[in-house]
Write a protein that holds these residues in place. Structure first.
Motif, PDB file in Angstrom:
ATOM      1  N   ARG A  88       0.858  -1.195   0.000  1.00 26.65           N
ATOM      2  CA  ARG A  88       0.000   0.000   0.000  1.00 26.65           C
ATOM      3  C   ARG A  88       0.888   1.237   0.000  1.00 26.65           C
ATOM      4  NH1 ARG A  88      -3.626   0.470   4.527  1.00 26.65           N
ATOM      5  NH2 ARG A  88      -5.447   1.016   3.286  1.00 26.65           N
ATOM      6  N   LEU A  89       0.669   2.088  -1.007  1.00 24.36           N
ATOM      7  CA  LEU A  89       1.488   3.281  -1.216  1.00 24.36           C
ATOM      8  C   LEU A  89       0.591   4.510  -1.262  1.00 24.36           C
ATOM      9  CD1 LEU A  89       4.169   4.732  -2.137  1.00 24.36           C
ATOM     10  CD2 LEU A  89       3.455   4.202  -4.483  1.00 24.36           C
ATOM     11  N   VAL A  90       0.871   5.494  -0.399  1.00 29.32           N
ATOM     12  CA  VAL A  90       0.217   6.797  -0.486  1.00 29.32           C
ATOM     13  C   VAL A  90       1.028   7.638  -1.461  1.00 29.32           C
ATOM     14  CG1 VAL A  90      -0.445   8.900   0.733  1.00 29.32           C
ATOM     15  CG2 VAL A  90      -0.732   6.679   1.852  1.00 29.32           C
ATOM     16  N   ALA A 101       4.383  -2.135 -10.897  1.00 24.32           N
ATOM     17  CA  ALA A 101       4.237  -2.717  -9.568  1.00 24.32           C
ATOM     18  C   ALA A 101       3.150  -3.791  -9.559  1.00 24.32           C
ATOM     19  CB  ALA A 101       3.895  -1.630  -8.551  1.00 24.32           C
ATOM     20  N   GLY A 102       2.060  -3.537 -10.278  1.00 23.25           N
ATOM     21  CA  GLY A 102       1.000  -4.526 -10.331  1.00 23.25           C
ATOM     22  C   GLY A 102       1.455  -5.801 -11.012  1.00 23.25           C
ATOM     23  N   THR A 103       2.304  -5.674 -12.026  1.00 25.76           N
ATOM     24  CA  THR A 103       2.822  -6.836 -12.725  1.00 25.76           C
ATOM     25  C   THR A 103       3.708  -7.675 -11.821  1.00 25.76           C
ATOM     26  OG1 THR A 103       2.772  -5.694 -14.846  1.00 25.76           O
ATOM     27  CG2 THR A 103       4.231  -7.598 -14.681  1.00 25.76           C
ATOM     28  N   LEU A 104       4.445  -7.000 -10.951  1.00 24.54           N
ATOM     29  CA  LEU A 104       5.414  -7.702 -10.131  1.00 24.54           C
ATOM     30  C   LEU A 104       4.805  -8.326  -8.883  1.00 24.54           C
ATOM     31  CD1 LEU A 104       8.352  -5.158 -10.320  1.00 24.54           C
ATOM     32  CD2 LEU A 104       8.175  -7.363 -11.469  1.00 24.54           C
ATOM     33  N   ALA A 105       4.108  -7.556  -8.081  1.00 23.20           N
ATOM     34  CA  ALA A 105       3.711  -8.084  -6.783  1.00 23.20           C
ATOM     35  C   ALA A 105       2.356  -7.604  -6.299  1.00 23.20           C
ATOM     36  CB  ALA A 105       4.785  -7.722  -5.737  1.00 23.20           C
ATOM     37  N   HIS A 126       2.898   0.880   3.450  1.00 26.31           N
ATOM     38  CA  HIS A 126       4.293   0.497   3.253  1.00 26.31           C
ATOM     39  C   HIS A 126       5.193   1.652   2.851  1.00 26.31           C
ATOM     40  CE1 HIS A 126       2.044  -3.314   2.933  1.00 26.31           C
ATOM     41  NE2 HIS A 126       3.086  -3.790   3.573  1.00 26.31           N
ATOM     42  N   ALA A 127       4.625   2.720   2.308  1.00 27.89           N
ATOM     43  CA  ALA A 127       5.453   3.874   1.926  1.00 27.89           C
ATOM     44  C   ALA A 127       4.569   5.063   1.568  1.00 27.89           C
ATOM     45  CB  ALA A 127       6.357   3.525   0.739  1.00 27.89           C
ATOM     46  N   LEU A 128       5.153   6.242   1.682  1.00 25.31           N
ATOM     47  CA  LEU A 128       4.561   7.489   1.199  1.00 25.31           C
ATOM     48  C   LEU A 128       5.508   8.076   0.172  1.00 25.31           C
ATOM     49  CD1 LEU A 128       2.814  10.152   1.271  1.00 25.31           C
ATOM     50  CD2 LEU A 128       4.225  10.850   3.224  1.00 25.31           C
ATOM     51  N   ALA A 129       4.993   8.394  -1.023  1.00 22.31           N
ATOM     52  CA  ALA A 129       5.773   9.100  -2.036  1.00 22.31           C
ATOM     53  C   ALA A 129       5.137  10.464  -2.242  1.00 22.31           C
ATOM     54  CB  ALA A 129       5.787   8.317  -3.343  1.00 22.31           C
ATOM     55  N   ALA A 172       7.611   2.031  -6.023  1.00 22.31           N
ATOM     56  CA  ALA A 172       6.405   1.212  -6.089  1.00 22.31           C
ATOM     57  C   ALA A 172       6.744  -0.262  -5.905  1.00 22.31           C
ATOM     58  CB  ALA A 172       5.694   1.429  -7.420  1.00 22.31           C
ATOM     59  N   ALA A 173       7.821  -0.707  -6.523  1.00 24.65           N
ATOM     60  CA  ALA A 173       8.239  -2.091  -6.348  1.00 24.65           C
ATOM     61  C   ALA A 173       8.633  -2.353  -4.899  1.00 24.65           C
ATOM     62  CB  ALA A 173       9.401  -2.414  -7.283  1.00 24.65           C
ATOM     63  N   PHE A 174       9.324  -1.402  -4.291  1.00 28.90           N
ATOM     64  CA  PHE A 174       9.685  -1.500  -2.877  1.00 28.90           C
ATOM     65  C   PHE A 174       8.438  -1.664  -2.009  1.00 28.90           C
ATOM     66  CE2 PHE A 174       9.624   1.041   0.991  1.00 28.90           C
ATOM     67  CZ  PHE A 174      10.618   0.451   1.746  1.00 28.90           C
ATOM     68  N   ALA A 175       7.434  -0.827  -2.249  1.00 27.17           N
ATOM     69  CA  ALA A 175       6.219  -0.868  -1.441  1.00 27.17           C
ATOM     70  C   ALA A 175       5.449  -2.156  -1.648  1.00 27.17           C
ATOM     71  CB  ALA A 175       5.324   0.329  -1.773  1.00 27.17           C
TER      72      ALA A 175
END
Length: 227
Positions: A28-30, A57-61, A121-124, A196-199
């Motif tokens: 979950r990313l804000v 990101a959707g493709t990966l995880a 999981h993160a804020l960008a 995004a991949a990190f999150a």
């Protein structure tokens, strides 16, 4: 500092912050944006880049994104959580930039409140200015630090007041800061994809992105190689 050095430093800061995403759980990313009038050119660019970020990101995880923006006289809004690029794109294209002052503290407080309701999981954040009290921003960043939500701040341009504030928020939350300039769409795309991949999946997702020729992820993985 040269722009390439900025990117390398950003990726180095992120290297040890792979979040724990449980099996079957979406990251979950804000994703927060300054939508005041000075941001109009970058807002248009962000609308193009976010689809690539989200799709990768959707493709990966798997990833859920909440769009947050501020503009005008005290307007600060958050979308629902969405899990498709098309949904986020529709939300972003319905927004236009308007004159007003920054409301970064409200963004930080909102992200902290979301982290109370469920794992974030993160804020960008993408912005170019800071017109608030730095002490207020630091206070608003405190709950993010306590709840393990790193803030990744991307600054357009080179305003020194904004840079000082963005760096301090990144430091307090164990996130990272990077500056980008006009014409650096490819660079920002790579960095957003890496965040995004990190999150969405931590180191494993970054490895998958690098295997799919993700420039930002490859740079990030290089920085993650422990001596």
């Amino acid at each position: 500092m040269e722009r390439g050095s900025d990117v390398a430093a950003f990726l180095a800061e992120v290297r040890s912050r792979a979040p724990a995403v449980a099996a079957g759980e979406r990251g979950r990313l804000v994703f927060a944006l300054d939508a005041t009038m000075s941001r109009q050119p970058t807002w248009d660019m962000a609308m193009r880049l976010q689809a690539d970020m989200f799709r990768e990101a959707g493709t990966l995880a798997g990833l859920e994104v909440q769009l947050v923006y501020y503009r005008g006289l005290g307007e600060c809004r958050a979308s629902r959580w969405v899990s498709e690029a098309a949904s986020l794109e529709r939300l972003m294209t319905s927004i236009d930039c308007r004159g007003g002052h920054t409301q970064i503290a409200r963004v930080l407080r909102h992200a902290g409140q979301e982290a109370l309701r469920g794992r974030v999981h993160a804020l960008a954040f993408v912005g170019d200015a800071m017109e608030e009290s730095l002490d207020d921003l630091c206070a608003a960043a405190g709950p993010l630090a306590l709840r393990g939500v790193p803030a990744f701040l991307f600054q357009e341009g080179a305003d020194p007041v904004a840079e000082q504030a963005f760096r301090e928020v990144a430091r307090l939350t164990r996130g990272a800061y990077c500056r980008f300039g006009p014409g650096s769409a490819a660079e920002l795309r790579a960095l957003l994809q890496a965040v995004a991949a990190f999150a969405s999946g931590g180191r494993r997702a970054l490895t998958a992105l690098a295997d799919r020729e993700g420039r930002g992820a490859r740079l990030l993985l290089e920085q993650m190689r422990a001596p």
